[in-house]
Design a protein around this motif. Structure first.
Motif, PDB file in Angstrom:
ATOM      1  N   ALA A 207       0.963  -1.302  -0.102  1.00  0.00           N
ATOM      2  CA  ALA A 207      -0.096   0.137   0.108  1.00  0.00           C
ATOM      3  C   ALA A 207       0.987   1.214   0.008  1.00  0.00           C
ATOM      4  CB  ALA A 207      -0.874  -0.014   1.289  1.00  0.00           C
ATOM      5  N   ALA A 208       1.908   1.301   0.715  1.00  0.00           N
ATOM      6  CA  ALA A 208       2.961   2.367   0.855  1.00  0.00           C
ATOM      7  C   ALA A 208       3.483   2.514  -0.596  1.00  0.00           C
ATOM      8  CB  ALA A 208       4.070   2.127   1.819  1.00  0.00           C
ATOM      9  N   LYS A 209       3.830   1.391  -1.465  1.00  0.00           N
ATOM     10  CA  LYS A 209       4.507   1.664  -2.568  1.00  0.00           C
ATOM     11  C   LYS A 209       3.374   2.338  -3.674  1.00  0.00           C
ATOM     12  CE  LYS A 209       4.158  -2.273  -5.103  1.00  0.00           C
ATOM     13  NZ  LYS A 209       4.528  -3.739  -5.622  1.00  0.00           N
ATOM     14  N   VAL A 210       2.011   1.956  -3.473  1.00  0.00           N
ATOM     15  CA  VAL A 210       1.084   2.336  -4.315  1.00  0.00           C
ATOM     16  C   VAL A 210       0.655   3.791  -3.786  1.00  0.00           C
ATOM     17  CG1 VAL A 210      -1.451   1.843  -5.272  1.00  0.00           C
ATOM     18  CG2 VAL A 210       0.573   0.138  -5.064  1.00  0.00           C
ATOM     19  N   SER A 211       0.263   4.127  -2.724  1.00  0.00           N
ATOM     20  CA  SER A 211      -0.091   5.401  -2.273  1.00  0.00           C
ATOM     21  C   SER A 211       0.378   6.184  -1.132  1.00  0.00           C
ATOM     22  CB  SER A 211      -1.521   4.775  -1.446  1.00  0.00           C
ATOM     23  OG  SER A 211      -2.474   4.191  -2.351  1.00  0.00           O
ATOM     24  N   GLY A 212       1.519   5.236  -0.406  1.00  0.00           N
ATOM     25  CA  GLY A 212       2.188   5.938   0.649  1.00  0.00           C
ATOM     26  C   GLY A 212       1.780   5.457   2.044  1.00  0.00           C
ATOM     27  N   ALA A 213       2.468   6.145   3.030  1.00  0.00           N
ATOM     28  CA  ALA A 213       2.043   5.807   4.445  1.00  0.00           C
ATOM     29  C   ALA A 213       0.711   5.984   4.758  1.00  0.00           C
ATOM     30  CB  ALA A 213       3.055   6.447   5.184  1.00  0.00           C
ATOM     31  N   ARG A 214       0.298   5.139   5.787  1.00  0.00           N
ATOM     32  CA  ARG A 214      -1.147   5.373   6.202  1.00  0.00           C
ATOM     33  C   ARG A 214      -2.099   4.660   5.531  1.00  0.00           C
ATOM     34  NH1 ARG A 214      -0.913   7.936  11.416  1.00  0.00           N
ATOM     35  NH2 ARG A 214       0.828   9.617  11.610  1.00  0.00           N
ATOM     36  N   PHE A 215      -1.713   3.965   4.483  1.00  0.00           N
ATOM     37  CA  PHE A 215      -2.653   3.171   3.759  1.00  0.00           C
ATOM     38  C   PHE A 215      -2.484   1.374   3.836  1.00  0.00           C
ATOM     39  CE2 PHE A 215      -2.493   7.164   1.625  1.00  0.00           C
ATOM     40  CZ  PHE A 215      -3.886   7.625   1.460  1.00  0.00           C
ATOM     41  N   VAL A 216      -3.449   0.808   3.425  1.00  0.00           N
ATOM     42  CA  VAL A 216      -3.340  -0.652   3.713  1.00  0.00           C
ATOM     43  C   VAL A 216      -3.988  -1.232   2.542  1.00  0.00           C
ATOM     44  CG1 VAL A 216      -5.069  -0.854   5.424  1.00  0.00           C
ATOM     45  CG2 VAL A 216      -3.347  -2.606   5.333  1.00  0.00           C
ATOM     46  N   TYR A 217      -3.492  -2.463   2.364  1.00  0.00           N
ATOM     47  CA  TYR A 217      -4.338  -3.517   1.278  1.00  0.00           C
ATOM     48  C   TYR A 217      -5.050  -4.601   2.466  1.00  0.00           C
ATOM     49  CZ  TYR A 217      -2.762  -2.383  -3.362  1.00  0.00           C
ATOM     50  OH  TYR A 217      -2.328  -1.891  -4.506  1.00  0.00           O
TER      51      TYR A 217
ATOM     52  N   SER B 265     -19.328   4.017   4.650  1.00  0.00           N
ATOM     53  CA  SER B 265     -18.694   5.038   3.657  1.00  0.00           C
ATOM     54  C   SER B 265     -17.067   5.002   4.019  1.00  0.00           C
ATOM     55  CB  SER B 265     -19.035   6.544   3.714  1.00  0.00           C
ATOM     56  OG  SER B 265     -18.536   6.908   4.712  1.00  0.00           O
ATOM     57  N   PRO B 266     -16.484   5.106   2.886  1.00  0.00           N
ATOM     58  CA  PRO B 266     -15.006   5.333   3.251  1.00  0.00           C
ATOM     59  C   PRO B 266     -14.846   6.766   3.660  1.00  0.00           C
ATOM     60  CG  PRO B 266     -15.362   5.641   1.174  1.00  0.00           C
ATOM     61  CD  PRO B 266     -16.524   5.038   1.327  1.00  0.00           C
ATOM     62  N   SER B 267     -13.844   7.016   4.710  1.00  0.00           N
ATOM     63  CA  SER B 267     -13.482   8.259   5.290  1.00  0.00           C
ATOM     64  C   SER B 267     -11.951   8.497   5.010  1.00  0.00           C
ATOM     65  CB  SER B 267     -13.612   8.157   6.951  1.00  0.00           C
ATOM     66  OG  SER B 267     -14.946   7.943   7.019  1.00  0.00           O
ATOM     67  N   PHE B 268     -12.069   9.782   4.483  1.00  0.00           N
ATOM     68  CA  PHE B 268     -10.427  10.267   4.003  1.00  0.00           C
ATOM     69  C   PHE B 268     -10.012  11.378   4.884  1.00  0.00           C
ATOM     70  CE2 PHE B 268     -13.072   8.613   0.388  1.00  0.00           C
ATOM     71  CZ  PHE B 268     -12.182   7.725  -0.337  1.00  0.00           C
ATOM     72  N   ARG B 269      -8.822  11.117   5.463  1.00  0.00           N
ATOM     73  CA  ARG B 269      -8.238  12.314   6.536  1.00  0.00           C
ATOM     74  C   ARG B 269      -6.858  12.539   6.280  1.00  0.00           C
ATOM     75  NH1 ARG B 269     -11.945  10.972  12.003  1.00  0.00           N
ATOM     76  NH2 ARG B 269     -14.070  10.876  10.765  1.00  0.00           N
ATOM     77  N   SER B 270      -6.460  13.776   6.160  1.00  0.00           N
ATOM     78  CA  SER B 270      -4.844  14.144   5.937  1.00  0.00           C
ATOM     79  C   SER B 270      -4.405  13.679   7.273  1.00  0.00           C
ATOM     80  CB  SER B 270      -5.011  15.339   5.348  1.00  0.00           C
ATOM     81  OG  SER B 270      -5.181  16.060   6.631  1.00  0.00           O
TER      82      SER B 270
ATOM     83  N   LEU C 133      -3.697   0.000  12.028  1.00  0.00           N
ATOM     84  CA  LEU C 133      -4.869   0.527  11.492  1.00  0.00           C
ATOM     85  C   LEU C 133      -5.711   1.640  12.233  1.00  0.00           C
ATOM     86  CD1 LEU C 133      -6.693  -2.986  10.748  1.00  0.00           C
ATOM     87  CD2 LEU C 133      -5.592  -1.480   8.967  1.00  0.00           C
ATOM     88  N   ILE C 134      -4.939   2.134  13.368  1.00  0.00           N
ATOM     89  CA  ILE C 134      -5.569   3.125  13.986  1.00  0.00           C
ATOM     90  C   ILE C 134      -5.812   4.344  13.655  1.00  0.00           C
ATOM     91  CG2 ILE C 134      -5.402   4.288  16.385  1.00  0.00           C
ATOM     92  CD1 ILE C 134      -6.207   1.458  16.692  1.00  0.00           C
ATOM     93  N   ARG C 135      -4.815   4.843  12.738  1.00  0.00           N
ATOM     94  CA  ARG C 135      -4.799   6.393  12.283  1.00  0.00           C
ATOM     95  C   ARG C 135      -4.547   6.387  10.897  1.00  0.00           C
ATOM     96  NH1 ARG C 135      -5.539  10.385  15.542  1.00  0.00           N
ATOM     97  NH2 ARG C 135      -4.854   9.113  17.304  1.00  0.00           N
ATOM     98  N   MET C 136      -5.470   6.068   9.894  1.00  0.00           N
ATOM     99  CA  MET C 136      -5.298   5.757   8.618  1.00  0.00           C
ATOM    100  C   MET C 136      -5.860   7.273   7.777  1.00  0.00           C
ATOM    101  SD  MET C 136      -4.016   2.845   8.583  1.00  0.00           S
ATOM    102  CE  MET C 136      -4.015   2.206   6.800  1.00  0.00           C
ATOM    103  N   HIS C 137      -5.285   7.296   6.660  1.00  0.00           N
ATOM    104  CA  HIS C 137      -5.841   8.366   5.463  1.00  0.00           C
ATOM    105  C   HIS C 137      -6.946   8.184   5.100  1.00  0.00           C
ATOM    106  CE1 HIS C 137      -2.409  10.877   6.115  1.00  0.00           C
ATOM    107  NE2 HIS C 137      -1.442  10.099   5.496  1.00  0.00           N
ATOM    108  N   GLN C 138      -7.142   6.616   4.878  1.00  0.00           N
ATOM    109  CA  GLN C 138      -8.740   6.054   4.270  1.00  0.00           C
ATOM    110  C   GLN C 138      -9.037   4.731   5.129  1.00  0.00           C
ATOM    111  OE1 GLN C 138      -8.506   4.812   0.109  1.00  0.00           O
ATOM    112  NE2 GLN C 138      -9.921   3.103   0.550  1.00  0.00           N
ATOM    113  N   PHE C 139     -10.331   4.948   5.486  1.00  0.00           N
ATOM    114  CA  PHE C 139     -10.587   3.868   6.223  1.00  0.00           C
ATOM    115  C   PHE C 139     -12.108   3.787   6.035  1.00  0.00           C
ATOM    116  CE2 PHE C 139     -10.483   7.540   9.168  1.00  0.00           C
ATOM    117  CZ  PHE C 139     -11.740   7.493   9.744  1.00  0.00           C
ATOM    118  N   ASN C 140     -12.837   2.400   6.384  1.00  0.00           N
ATOM    119  CA  ASN C 140     -13.995   2.571   6.513  1.00  0.00           C
ATOM    120  C   ASN C 140     -14.963   2.787   7.697  1.00  0.00           C
ATOM    121  OD1 ASN C 140     -14.714   1.714   3.599  1.00  0.00           O
ATOM    122  ND2 ASN C 140     -13.823  -0.269   3.984  1.00  0.00           N
ATOM    123  N   LYS C 141     -16.071   3.424   7.636  1.00  0.00           N
ATOM    124  CA  LYS C 141     -16.724   3.462   8.887  1.00  0.00           C
ATOM    125  C   LYS C 141     -18.342   3.478   8.736  1.00  0.00           C
ATOM    126  CE  LYS C 141     -16.240   7.584  11.076  1.00  0.00           C
ATOM    127  NZ  LYS C 141     -17.575   8.402  11.452  1.00  0.00           N
TER     128      LYS C 141
END
Length: 431
Positions: A155-165, A257-262, A274-282
């Motif tokens: 995920a870091a390779k594709v999007s950066g830190a704080r993302f996950v597959y 929905s997904p949630s997007f936070r910088s 998984l505690i503090r992600m840039h993209q997560f479901n809620k």
């Protein structure tokens, strides 16, 4: 948005209450000074309009009498220029006044612990026994990476830190959790909604994210469109600029929905897992109520979130946040924090808040009371729950010494009979 009329009537009370949220009394004084200036300008404008009307009558009378109206015309033109100048001043004051009001947070409810930090939060209750292990429990990211169901590196390779597959049964676990949450909320009387994931700036303003928290979001298409930080935004905006029939209240809606936070202010915090992600479901819960219903509905919403944790068999506690730790729009917030064995502490998994009429004033969402008078609704919102954090809690609390993870009983039907995530079944393409 706070009621300017009420601030005008009770300035000292507002200063005292907002001081508990870090607002300086000078900010209230600035609002009141602008309010006075605006009303003075409007009075001057009304006086000049009266002069213009008099001049207009004089012109009409002079024309009827075939007399010269030059003096009256000149006067009317001069007054018109003054009115235009005053209108421009009024618009400028209106803009500044509105901006200052938009930066004032909601008033904390009576009984909210007073503190400018998170210290001093009131524990309301603890539920469930903390699980004991006869081995040293691992962090959820270690468990997920060893099983192959969480892939942070790719995920870091594709999007950066704080993302996950999420991969294989990891993705299935995430899907099982949010489907279970939605099913439970629908049993409790919520209507499921699938909302837009991109909203305009007006919608972000309506729920209180703008103008103060622009640095916390991802904006697209210039500054007008924003990826939602939570489904609270499109759900609460649904009835914006509308009058809801009183007989329909309270209205309860829920959405995945997904949630997007910088996470602009979270540098160095929770960099693993998984505690503090840039993209997560809620899964979000939102309510519209009459004012007299909102506190009971807050308790019910908190219980709705607790129901998920109880059925998942996760221990947690409920705390009432301090005045300085609540969200900008909240008057009172109940946080649910789930026990994380590897960290040996509780971590936030849900916040349930009563915003009173704060958001409804921004959104102009109203209903007619029994006397036919328009009133603002109260809005509430809560996580039911943050899905990624629920995955983390399950991985840590249901881990086994051999590295496998037992699936909570209520989720087994969503796994079509699979009861345990192991290295052998976690990622089918790795067999």
């Amino acid at each position: 948005m706070l009621d300017l009329k009420q601030i005008r009537q009770q300035p000292d009370w507002f200063k005292e209450k907002l001081a508990t949220r870090g607002v300086d009394a000078a900010d209230i004084d600035a609002v009141l000074a602008l309010d006075v200036k605006r009303r003075e300008l409007l009075q001057q404008t009304e006086n000049l309009k009266a002069e213009r009307n008099t001049a207009s009558k004089q012109i009409g009378e002079a024309k009827r009498n075939h007399e010269s109206a030059d003096e009256a015309i000149a006067k009317m033109q001069a007054v018109g220029a003054q009115i235009k100048e005053l209108d421009e001043q009024v618009n400028a004051v209106d803009t500044e006044l509105h901006d200052r009001l938009a930066h004032l947070p909601n008033i904390p409810h009576e009984g909210v612990p007073v503190s400018l930090t998170e210290d001093g939060a009131e524990e309301m209750r603890r539920v469930g026994a903390i699980k004991e292990f006869d081995f040293t429990p691992k962090n959820h990211w270690e468990i997920g990476e060893e099983l192959g169901i969480l892939d942070f590196d790719r995920a870091a390779k594709v999007s950066g830190a704080r993302f996950v597959y999420y991969v294989g049964l990891g993705a299935q676990l995430e899907r099982a959790i949010y489907n279970f949450m939605l099913d439970e909320h629908m049993k409790e009387g919520y209507t499921e909604v699938l909302p837009p994931y991109i909203v305009n700036a007006h919608s972000m303003y309506g729920t209180g994210q703008f103008p103060k928290f622009k640095e916390d979001v991802y904006q697209v298409n210039g500054e007008n469109m924003t990826l939602i930080p939570t489904a609270e935004v499109p759900l609460t905006n649904y009835f914006g600029n509308e009058v809801i029939p009183a007989e329909e209240l309270p209205i309860r809606v829920t959405a995945l929905s997904p949630s997007f936070r910088s996470e602009a202010g979270a540098a160095g915090r929770d960099t693993r897992g998984l505690i503090r992600m840039h993209q997560f479901n809620k899964v979000e819960m939102v309510k519209y109520t009459k004012p007299e219903q909102s506190w009971e509905e807050l308790e019910m919403m908190t219980q709705n979130a607790e129901n998920i944790l109880q059925k998942l068999g996760l221990s947690y506690h409920v705390i009432k946040l301090t005045s300085g730790d609540m969200s900008f729009t909240a008057s009172e917030t109940h946080d649910l924090e789930v026990w994380m064995p590897a960290q040996a502490k509780y971590r936030e998994i849900s916040s349930c808040s009563n915003c009173l009429d704060f958001q409804a004033r921004r959104l102009h969402t109203q209903y007619r009371d029994e006397n036919g008078k328009l009133q603002y609704v109260h809005t509430l919102n809560g996580s039911g729950l943050a899905v990624g954090r629920t995955v983390a809690a399950i991985l840590e609390n249901y881990q086994n010494e051999d590295g496998s993870v037992t699936i909570p009983e209520v989720l087994v039907p969503y796994f079509h009979g699979i009861t345990k995530i192991t290295k052998e079944n976690a990622v089918p393409f790795r067999k």
